[in-house]
Design a protein around this motif. Structure first.
Motif, PDB file in Angstrom:
ATOM      1  N   UNK A   1      11.709   2.919   0.723  1.00  0.00           N
ATOM      2  CA  UNK A   1      10.513   3.279   0.303  1.00  0.00           C
ATOM      3  C   UNK A   1      11.001   4.840  -0.194  1.00  0.00           C
ATOM      4  N   UNK A   2      11.590   5.597   0.928  1.00  0.00           N
ATOM      5  CA  UNK A   2      11.831   7.178   0.707  1.00  0.00           C
ATOM      6  C   UNK A   2      12.720   7.171  -0.466  1.00  0.00           C
ATOM      7  N   UNK A   3      13.854   6.406  -0.558  1.00  0.00           N
ATOM      8  CA  UNK A   3      14.577   6.538  -1.857  1.00  0.00           C
ATOM      9  C   UNK A   3      13.910   5.972  -3.153  1.00  0.00           C
ATOM     10  N   UNK A   4      12.884   5.084  -3.197  1.00  0.00           N
ATOM     11  CA  UNK A   4      12.087   5.092  -4.507  1.00  0.00           C
ATOM     12  C   UNK A   4      11.368   6.181  -4.590  1.00  0.00           C
ATOM     13  N   UNK A   5      10.756   6.698  -3.603  1.00  0.00           N
ATOM     14  CA  UNK A   5       9.837   7.985  -3.955  1.00  0.00           C
ATOM     15  C   UNK A   5      10.797   9.052  -4.315  1.00  0.00           C
ATOM     16  N   UNK A   6      11.974   9.158  -3.765  1.00  0.00           N
ATOM     17  CA  UNK A   6      12.801  10.311  -4.233  1.00  0.00           C
ATOM     18  C   UNK A   6      13.275  10.194  -5.725  1.00  0.00           C
ATOM     19  N   UNK A   7      13.630   8.800  -6.025  1.00  0.00           N
ATOM     20  CA  UNK A   7      13.737   8.901  -7.382  1.00  0.00           C
ATOM     21  C   UNK A   7      12.679   8.960  -8.399  1.00  0.00           C
TER      22      UNK A   7
ATOM     23  N   UNK B   1       0.850  -1.078   0.016  1.00  0.00           N
ATOM     24  CA  UNK B   1      -0.160  -0.028   0.002  1.00  0.00           C
ATOM     25  C   UNK B   1       0.895   1.357   0.121  1.00  0.00           C
ATOM     26  N   UNK B   2       1.931   1.112   0.784  1.00  0.00           N
ATOM     27  CA  UNK B   2       2.892   2.448   0.840  1.00  0.00           C
ATOM     28  C   UNK B   2       3.524   2.535  -0.603  1.00  0.00           C
ATOM     29  N   UNK B   3       3.783   1.556  -1.503  1.00  0.00           N
ATOM     30  CA  UNK B   3       4.286   1.711  -2.576  1.00  0.00           C
ATOM     31  C   UNK B   3       3.111   2.219  -3.683  1.00  0.00           C
ATOM     32  N   UNK B   4       2.105   1.873  -3.583  1.00  0.00           N
ATOM     33  CA  UNK B   4       0.955   2.568  -4.326  1.00  0.00           C
ATOM     34  C   UNK B   4       0.697   3.971  -3.831  1.00  0.00           C
ATOM     35  N   UNK B   5       0.632   4.433  -2.669  1.00  0.00           N
ATOM     36  CA  UNK B   5       0.717   5.757  -2.290  1.00  0.00           C
ATOM     37  C   UNK B   5       1.883   6.583  -2.756  1.00  0.00           C
ATOM     38  N   UNK B   6       3.152   6.123  -2.734  1.00  0.00           N
ATOM     39  CA  UNK B   6       3.855   6.649  -3.359  1.00  0.00           C
ATOM     40  C   UNK B   6       3.968   6.815  -5.025  1.00  0.00           C
ATOM     41  N   UNK B   7       3.488   5.990  -5.522  1.00  0.00           N
ATOM     42  CA  UNK B   7       3.168   6.326  -7.108  1.00  0.00           C
ATOM     43  C   UNK B   7       1.948   7.267  -7.360  1.00  0.00           C
ATOM     44  N   UNK B   8       0.998   7.329  -6.281  1.00  0.00           N
ATOM     45  CA  UNK B   8      -0.062   8.233  -6.461  1.00  0.00           C
ATOM     46  C   UNK B   8       0.384   9.618  -6.049  1.00  0.00           C
ATOM     47  N   UNK B   9       1.050   9.757  -5.006  1.00  0.00           N
ATOM     48  CA  UNK B   9       1.564  10.973  -4.786  1.00  0.00           C
ATOM     49  C   UNK B   9       2.495  11.723  -5.688  1.00  0.00           C
ATOM     50  N   UNK B  10       3.419  10.858  -6.340  1.00  0.00           N
ATOM     51  CA  UNK B  10       4.117  11.229  -7.416  1.00  0.00           C
ATOM     52  C   UNK B  10       3.390  11.995  -8.657  1.00  0.00           C
TER      53      UNK B  10
END
Length: 159
Positions: free
Chosen positions: A59-65, A13-22
């Protein structure tokens, strides 16, 4: 602390949230960011388990990328970085900063920031040092690591 159940679902769910937020971030040419940031572990789950803290750092690094990919089309100067706190996982975050009408604080300077520091072995394997530079700062009341792209955006500087 109570046993943390449903870790797989939580991080999925966190990975989905990262994609959505981006996708929802506005990178139009008139957009600006005044130390915009997002904490992925706001409840501080990583404070109770090194394994969970590592997953959140990943997750933070993936979001940053993801953010860096989107910022490639943003034509104004910007700074973006990951902040990993020395003590508290709930304050780990991904930041974007540009010149803005709120305050004349761009480019941002961080007190006592030292680049090319020794990366803790706890999360050393999570950071690609060919792609990112890592710095550490320590002030009177706080300290942490800054992870920043070597090639994208303007670097944070020390004063």
């Amino acid at each position: 602390m109570k046993k943390f159940r449903g870790k797989r679902r939580y991080f999925r769910d966190l990975a989905r949230e990262i994609a959505l937020e981006t996708c929802e971030l506005n990178f139009d040419q008139d957009a600006w960011f005044d130390l915009w940031h997002n904490h992925l572990d706001l409840s501080g789950l990583g404070n109770h388990s090194l394994k969970i803290r590592r997953k959140h750092i990943e997750a933070h690094i993936a979001f940053y990328k993801n953010i860096l990919e989107r910022l490639e089309y943003y034509e104004k100067p910007y700074q973006s970085w990951v902040h990993i706190d020395d003590e508290d996982a709930s304050t780990d975050a991904v930041f974007i900063h540009t010149s803005n009408p709120n305050e004349e604080n761009f480019p941002l300077k961080v007190e006592n920031l030292h680049w090319n520091c020794t990366i803790p072995t706890v999360f050393q394997d999570l950071i690609n040092t060919k792609e990112f530079i890592v710095g550490h700062y320590k002030n009177r009341s706080e300290g942490g690591y800054i992870i920043q792209s070597k090639t994208k955006g303007q670097r944070l500087y020390s004063y």
